[in-house]
Design a protein around this motif. Sequence first.
Motif, PDB file in Angstrom:
ATOM      1  N   GLU A  41       0.804  -1.219   0.000  1.00  0.00           N
ATOM      2  CA  GLU A  41       0.000   0.000   0.000  1.00  0.00           C
ATOM      3  C   GLU A  41       0.839   1.272   0.000  1.00  0.00           C
ATOM      4  O   GLU A  41       0.294   2.369   0.015  1.00  0.00           O
ATOM      5  N   ASP A  65      -2.523  -6.270  -3.647  1.00  0.00           N
ATOM      6  CA  ASP A  65      -3.396  -5.149  -3.986  1.00  0.00           C
ATOM      7  C   ASP A  65      -4.726  -5.478  -3.327  1.00  0.00           C
ATOM      8  O   ASP A  65      -5.537  -6.221  -3.890  1.00  0.00           O
ATOM      9  N   GLU A 100      -7.974  -3.955  -6.061  1.00  0.00           N
ATOM     10  CA  GLU A 100      -7.613  -3.400  -7.356  1.00  0.00           C
ATOM     11  C   GLU A 100      -8.900  -2.921  -8.025  1.00  0.00           C
ATOM     12  O   GLU A 100      -9.793  -3.707  -8.306  1.00  0.00           O
ATOM     13  N   GLU A 106       1.303  -3.145  -9.998  1.00  0.00           N
ATOM     14  CA  GLU A 106       0.324  -4.024 -10.632  1.00  0.00           C
ATOM     15  C   GLU A 106       0.981  -4.920 -11.678  1.00  0.00           C
ATOM     16  O   GLU A 106       0.535  -6.053 -11.908  1.00  0.00           O
TER      17      GLU A 106
END
Length: 333
Positions: free
Chosen positions: A70, A97, A100, A226
């Motif tokens: 984070e 994540d 997402e 990502e």
Amino acid sequence: MSDANEPIPSFVVSDRNLALELVRVTEAAALASAHWTGRGKKNEADGAAVEAMRTAFDTVAIDGTVVIGEGEMDEAPMLYIGEKVGSGGPAMDIAVDPLEGTNLCAKDMPNAITVVALAEKGNFLHAPDVYMDKIVVGAGLPDGVVDLDSSIETNLRNLAKAKKKAVRDLVLCTLDRERHEELIAKTREAGARVRLLTDGDVAGAIAACLDTSQVDIYAGSGGAPEGVLAAAAVRCVNGQMQCRLLFEDDAQRERAQKMNPGKNPDRKLGLLDLAAGHVLFSATGVTSGTLLKGIHQYPNHAVTHSLVMRSKSGTVRFIEGYHNFNTKTWTPQ
């Protein structure tokens, strides 16, 4: 050939169990964030997912270190980069994540998911929070069938030939962003179709590797963290992926250099540069989309739909979970 009665090595059993334990982590985050679906409060949805995921990790038998999370320690109260999680066990790097597609959840739009990936310590790229150029295709194709440095027209022609399709039958997936206007225009000029995502490029990259998604290629730029999560999933299904970090200034480039000493920060990254060794991946749907069904909530229970994969075996499992609210608890036992 091994004897059918020969005991299965304990590390294999542990790895299998760990993969399934990860589903509990992504389910916890998805169930917590689902309360905020459609309420227009993305920060609350993200906060609920983070807290539930962090609590669920306390029951997982690993000595884990968050390497994609984070944010830095002073930016995030939980699941920050460098945080230790788990109840003890093998040393693992963790990429997360917790939600997402926070906007997707807040607006009740498709493709919001919760994501976790694990790798043996030292095997995830330590990626700064910058943009990354990406290209992804699925398994069963010649090595190098697409290349990050080739034009999209060339990549589409080569991919069509390898898949024994016409270019007009290919579907390219990318984020619906102004920076992708040229990519989208050239793809359509070449004759291929384009599937646009408002958010959520991890789901888009994975979709390019699954026959059920009807996506042939993912391309474009998105977040570097990502990209690492997507790479873990692509590894599990033997897909292909190439990336390159994109820097806005020298400060970002220097930070990337410090995180990966001795490496050229501008180099083209292959799949093993992003996620090496044995990798585990889990995702749970919050809202229904290309990859997963969303949470179905009822008065006393909820149904989740998750995906869990192991690179060691190449097994892909879709898991439907039924959660009884009368007995469900996220308190570590």
